[in-house]
Scaffold this motif. Structure first.
Motif, mmCIF file in Angstrom:
data_model
loop_
_atom_site.group_PDB
_atom_site.id
_atom_site.type_symbol
_atom_site.label_atom_id
_atom_site.label_comp_id
_atom_site.label_asym_id
_atom_site.label_seq_id
_atom_site.Cartn_x
_atom_site.Cartn_y
_atom_site.Cartn_z
ATOM 1 N N TRP A 249 -45.196 -39.842 -53.911
ATOM 2 C CA TRP A 249 -43.202 -40.254 -53.966
ATOM 3 C C TRP A 249 -43.006 -38.541 -52.625
ATOM 4 C CZ3 TRP A 249 -39.949 -43.611 -55.479
ATOM 5 C CH2 TRP A 249 -40.335 -43.912 -56.817
ATOM 6 N N ALA A 250 -42.210 -39.004 -51.977
ATOM 7 C CA ALA A 250 -41.793 -37.490 -51.128
ATOM 8 C C ALA A 250 -40.708 -35.867 -52.423
ATOM 9 C CB ALA A 250 -40.401 -38.471 -50.194
ATOM 10 N N ASP A 251 -42.165 -35.940 -52.803
ATOM 11 C CA ASP A 251 -42.059 -34.248 -53.513
ATOM 12 C C ASP A 251 -42.149 -33.486 -52.825
ATOM 13 O OD1 ASP A 251 -41.159 -36.228 -55.587
ATOM 14 O OD2 ASP A 251 -42.211 -35.209 -57.240
ATOM 15 N N LEU A 252 -41.630 -33.111 -51.969
ATOM 16 C CA LEU A 252 -42.083 -31.132 -51.704
ATOM 17 C C LEU A 252 -41.019 -29.830 -51.734
ATOM 18 C CD1 LEU A 252 -41.197 -34.340 -48.246
ATOM 19 C CD2 LEU A 252 -43.442 -33.429 -49.027
ATOM 20 N N THR A 253 -41.482 -29.137 -50.961
ATOM 21 C CA THR A 253 -40.796 -27.751 -51.051
ATOM 22 C C THR A 253 -40.780 -27.649 -49.475
ATOM 23 O OG1 THR A 253 -41.707 -27.776 -53.140
ATOM 24 C CG2 THR A 253 -41.713 -26.200 -51.835
ATOM 25 N N CYS A 254 -39.985 -26.670 -48.911
ATOM 26 C CA CYS A 254 -40.124 -26.122 -48.052
ATOM 27 C C CYS A 254 -39.760 -23.968 -47.754
ATOM 28 C CB CYS A 254 -39.066 -26.318 -46.669
ATOM 29 S SG CYS A 254 -39.176 -26.387 -45.196
ATOM 30 N N LEU B 149 -53.953 -28.187 -41.437
ATOM 31 C CA LEU B 149 -53.039 -26.988 -41.331
ATOM 32 C C LEU B 149 -52.279 -27.914 -40.166
ATOM 33 C CD1 LEU B 149 -50.955 -24.747 -41.273
ATOM 34 C CD2 LEU B 149 -52.006 -23.664 -39.760
ATOM 35 N N LEU B 150 -51.303 -29.017 -40.035
ATOM 36 C CA LEU B 150 -50.373 -29.305 -39.192
ATOM 37 C C LEU B 150 -49.320 -28.272 -38.541
ATOM 38 C CD1 LEU B 150 -49.725 -32.820 -40.888
ATOM 39 C CD2 LEU B 150 -51.856 -32.058 -39.578
ATOM 40 N N GLU B 151 -49.007 -28.772 -37.072
ATOM 41 C CA GLU B 151 -48.218 -27.942 -36.547
ATOM 42 C C GLU B 151 -47.002 -28.459 -35.793
ATOM 43 O OE1 GLU B 151 -49.463 -24.531 -34.293
ATOM 44 O OE2 GLU B 151 -51.354 -23.844 -35.483
ATOM 45 N N ARG B 152 -45.738 -28.179 -36.500
ATOM 46 C CA ARG B 152 -44.951 -28.933 -35.506
ATOM 47 C C ARG B 152 -45.228 -30.528 -36.054
ATOM 48 N NH1 ARG B 152 -45.057 -24.497 -32.595
ATOM 49 N NH2 ARG B 152 -46.893 -25.452 -31.217
ATOM 50 N N HIS B 153 -44.850 -30.818 -36.938
ATOM 51 C CA HIS B 153 -45.402 -32.302 -37.156
ATOM 52 C C HIS B 153 -43.524 -32.894 -38.168
ATOM 53 C CE1 HIS B 153 -49.287 -32.446 -36.154
ATOM 54 N NE2 HIS B 153 -49.232 -33.977 -37.198
ATOM 55 N N ALA B 154 -43.986 -34.311 -38.595
ATOM 56 C CA ALA B 154 -42.399 -34.366 -38.901
ATOM 57 C C ALA B 154 -42.568 -35.038 -40.186
ATOM 58 C CB ALA B 154 -41.811 -34.510 -38.002
ATOM 59 N N VAL B 155 -42.242 -35.306 -41.359
ATOM 60 C CA VAL B 155 -42.465 -35.576 -42.280
ATOM 61 C C VAL B 155 -41.216 -36.893 -42.525
ATOM 62 C CG1 VAL B 155 -42.775 -36.220 -44.927
ATOM 63 C CG2 VAL B 155 -44.309 -34.215 -43.816
ATOM 64 N N ALA B 156 -41.708 -38.366 -42.210
ATOM 65 C CA ALA B 156 -40.583 -39.747 -42.542
ATOM 66 C C ALA B 156 -40.588 -40.270 -43.918
ATOM 67 C CB ALA B 156 -40.835 -40.641 -42.062
ATOM 68 N N ILE B 157 -39.254 -40.273 -44.519
ATOM 69 C CA ILE B 157 -39.460 -40.358 -45.958
ATOM 70 C C ILE B 157 -38.376 -41.840 -46.011
ATOM 71 C CG2 ILE B 157 -38.438 -40.110 -48.042
ATOM 72 C CD1 ILE B 157 -38.481 -36.829 -47.586
ATOM 73 N N HIS B 158 -38.868 -42.922 -46.792
ATOM 74 C CA HIS B 158 -37.869 -44.566 -46.813
ATOM 75 C C HIS B 158 -37.908 -44.286 -48.123
ATOM 76 C CE1 HIS B 158 -35.245 -46.660 -45.500
ATOM 77 N NE2 HIS B 158 -35.739 -47.609 -45.900
ATOM 78 N N ASP B 159 -36.869 -44.761 -49.392
ATOM 79 C CA ASP B 159 -36.745 -45.030 -50.328
ATOM 80 C C ASP B 159 -37.461 -44.345 -51.211
ATOM 81 O OD1 ASP B 159 -35.387 -47.677 -50.018
ATOM 82 O OD2 ASP B 159 -37.383 -49.053 -50.104
ATOM 83 N N GLY B 160 -37.718 -43.374 -50.849
ATOM 84 C CA GLY B 160 -37.797 -42.220 -51.510
ATOM 85 C C GLY B 160 -39.724 -41.962 -51.476
ATOM 86 N N ARG C 198 -34.687 -37.315 -52.283
ATOM 87 C CA ARG C 198 -33.896 -36.370 -52.745
ATOM 88 C C ARG C 198 -33.825 -34.791 -52.845
ATOM 89 N NH1 ARG C 198 -32.490 -39.291 -57.720
ATOM 90 N NH2 ARG C 198 -30.924 -40.722 -57.538
ATOM 91 N N HIS C 199 -32.617 -34.154 -51.893
ATOM 92 C CA HIS C 199 -33.356 -33.793 -51.592
ATOM 93 C C HIS C 199 -32.211 -32.730 -52.398
ATOM 94 C CE1 HIS C 199 -32.179 -30.473 -47.549
ATOM 95 N NE2 HIS C 199 -32.554 -29.860 -47.875
ATOM 96 N N LEU C 200 -33.064 -31.722 -53.689
ATOM 97 C CA LEU C 200 -32.282 -31.311 -54.615
ATOM 98 C C LEU C 200 -31.719 -29.781 -54.528
ATOM 99 C CD1 LEU C 200 -34.489 -32.641 -57.362
ATOM 100 C CD2 LEU C 200 -32.049 -33.444 -56.491
ATOM 101 N N LEU C 201 -32.881 -29.003 -53.241
ATOM 102 C CA LEU C 201 -32.122 -27.955 -53.080
ATOM 103 C C LEU C 201 -32.365 -27.875 -51.332
ATOM 104 C CD1 LEU C 201 -32.244 -24.163 -54.352
ATOM 105 C CD2 LEU C 201 -34.682 -24.438 -52.706
ATOM 106 N N ASP C 202 -31.002 -27.607 -50.809
ATOM 107 C CA ASP C 202 -30.414 -27.642 -49.159
ATOM 108 C C ASP C 202 -30.335 -25.869 -49.045
ATOM 109 O OD1 ASP C 202 -29.753 -28.265 -47.192
ATOM 110 O OD2 ASP C 202 -28.497 -29.621 -47.978
ATOM 111 N N GLN C 203 -31.255 -25.487 -48.622
ATOM 112 C CA GLN C 203 -31.198 -23.903 -48.017
ATOM 113 C C GLN C 203 -30.864 -22.944 -49.262
ATOM 114 O OE1 GLN C 203 -28.739 -25.306 -44.463
ATOM 115 N NE2 GLN C 203 -30.558 -24.035 -43.169
ATOM 116 N N GLY C 204 -30.963 -23.104 -49.614
ATOM 117 C CA GLY C 204 -31.585 -22.310 -50.710
ATOM 118 C C GLY C 204 -30.143 -22.932 -52.107
#
Ligand code: ZN
Length: 439
Positions: free
Chosen positions: A369-374, A22-33, A409-415
């Motif tokens: 690939w940056a396939d992510l869910t927040c 479990l990571l706390e207060r981290h960031a994920v950097a994305i480039h070219d997908g 690609r940001h397919l869902l943005d704040q719902g």
């Protein structure tokens, strides 16, 4: 400073690999997908200059959820026939309705509804098994979601193909060859079940699947009646028949597997067969409960699926996760079985592995690939937070999914869906209901 396309800051990150940390207060950097870095938030501020910065306090970032088994277009039949056992449901409700209504147009509209629903629920990758797979592939590619299109193989004539041989040739021309180099779409074959495919068709399928290097997924041992009918007809249990036909290997994804003998579980483990566990479909059709804890003990890869919306009735992996955990515990009479960490793996990396995509997606690691869910945990029922892994599995609902990225690609943005119009999708579904209900 290094440039990147997107930098996502979240209070928690569950990368899944390595070692369920479990990571706390981290960031994920994305480039070219692709994910290029997972690092401490303060370091990220010093190291990267991003075109888009996304700040999500009180949120947890997880790998995009993987739905290893669905029939996307069947969203149009959601709620059409409930409260029936599998065989009656298929023979009296689903198959006659499909015969009357399935068309390229229905598949396009139903698949779009399913994709919108799945993105809203944090699902970034799904495996679809339905007629007109070339239309489903197109809908998925247009929506920028990741999909494994499992093309049907069935002996009898359908709206899509005339025979099993026709299914195979259409599958290779219209889906496999067209998408072979596509970054989001891949394909495999989906004989519906052993009851609907002859030995000859299975033999042809085996040759074509080997030539194209494609996996096979099949509904297997879903109900006790399926096994009894196979025994009466062929003298073999469905799995035994697949073994005789030479189809049991590491590229087989067996869907459901509610009824398994201990020797069959051993054979799954020895051959590397993966299982798509669809707990809520199995419960609703009263098929039983798959022996997941025993499969996991035997080192069989078990992933999660929603099955189609006509038998579930929602395409929601978060819901399947909680159900899977709870029924495994009561079935094993052991509350320690299937802890939250195992369930998270099942819904992400193990799903990716079952679909042959574990090298590309399923965890938050540089290179994938940056396939992510927040997911937003700032809700009454998710507070306070001792361990976000537990909160995701035991408290979160799909309505808490705030953001989704597929290949960056940001397919869902704040719902809110950014690439699809929910209202249009709903109107089309309502039009189908009017047509179907009028008959
Ligand atoms: Zn199914």
């Amino acid at each position: 400073m290094q440039r990147c396309d997107t930098l996502i800051y979240a209070d928690w990150c569950i990368p899944i690999e390595p070692d369920d940390r479990l990571l706390e207060r981290h960031a994920v950097a994305i480039h070219d997908g692709r994910i290029i870095d997972v690092l401490d938030a303060a370091l990220a501020q010093e190291k990267y200059r991003a075109n888009a910065v996304v700040n999500r306090p009180d949120h947890v970032l997880i790998p995009g959820l993987v739905n290893t088994h669905t029939h996307a277009a069947m969203t149009i039949f959601r709620g059409l026939a409930d409260d029936m056992a599998l065989e009656r449901w298929l023979r009296e409700a689903i198959w006659p309705t499909e015969e009357r209504w399935v068309s390229a147009e229905l598949v396009r509209d139903g698949t779009k509804l399913a994709i919108a629903e799945m993105l809203r629920a944090g699902i970034t990758c799904f495996s679809d098994q339905y007629f007109f797979p070339e239309i489903a592939a197109e809908a998925a590619a247009d929506a920028h979601i990741r999909a494994v299109i499992a093309t049907p193989v069935i002996d009898f004539k359908t709206a899509w193909a005339n025979s099993a041989a026709d299914c195979l040739s259409k599958a290779s021309d219209l889906v496999h060859d067209r998408y072979v180099d596509h970054p989001l779409i891949s394909s495999c074959f989906a004989p519906h079940s052993t009851a609907t495919v002859s030995d000859e068709a299975f033999a042809q399928l085996r040759v074509v699947a080997d030539q194209l290097d494609c996996g096979i997924q099949i509904h297997l041992h879903e109900s006790a009646q399926e096994i009894e009918e196979a025994l009466a007809k062929t003298g073999l249990r469905p799995f035994e028949r697949l073994q005789k036909l030479g189809l049991v290997n590491a590229s087989l994804l067996a869907v459901h597997c509610v009824h398994l003998l201990p020797s069959e579980i051993d054979a799954f483990a020895a051959a590397g067969v993966a299982v798509a566990h669809c707990p809520r479909s199995n419960l609703k059709l009263a098929d039983g409960v798959a022996p997941v804890a025993t499969l996991l003990d035997a080192d069989v890869n078990v992933a999660l699926g929603t099955d189609g919306a006509a038998s579930n009735n929602v395409l929601d992996i978060l819901g399947e996760m909680r159900t899977a955990a709870m029924i495994a515990k009561v079935q094993s009479d052991d509350a320690e079985v299937m802890p939250a960490r195992s369930i998270l793996r099942m819904a992400t990396i193990d799903g990716a592995r079952a679909l042959g995509l574990a090298h590309e997606v399923g965890s938050i690691e540089a290179g994938k690939w940056a396939d992510l869910t927040c997911i937003d945990l700032n809700r009454l029922h998710s507070q306070p937070i001792y361990d976000p892994r537990s909160q995701v599995v035991y408290t979160a609902s799909s309505e808490q999914v705030a953001d989704v990225w597929v290949a960056g690609r940001h397919l869902l943005d704040q719902g809110a869906l950014t690439h699809m119009n929910s209202e249009d999708v709903i109107i089309r579904a309502q039009e189908w209901r009017q047509r179907i209900a009028a008959v």
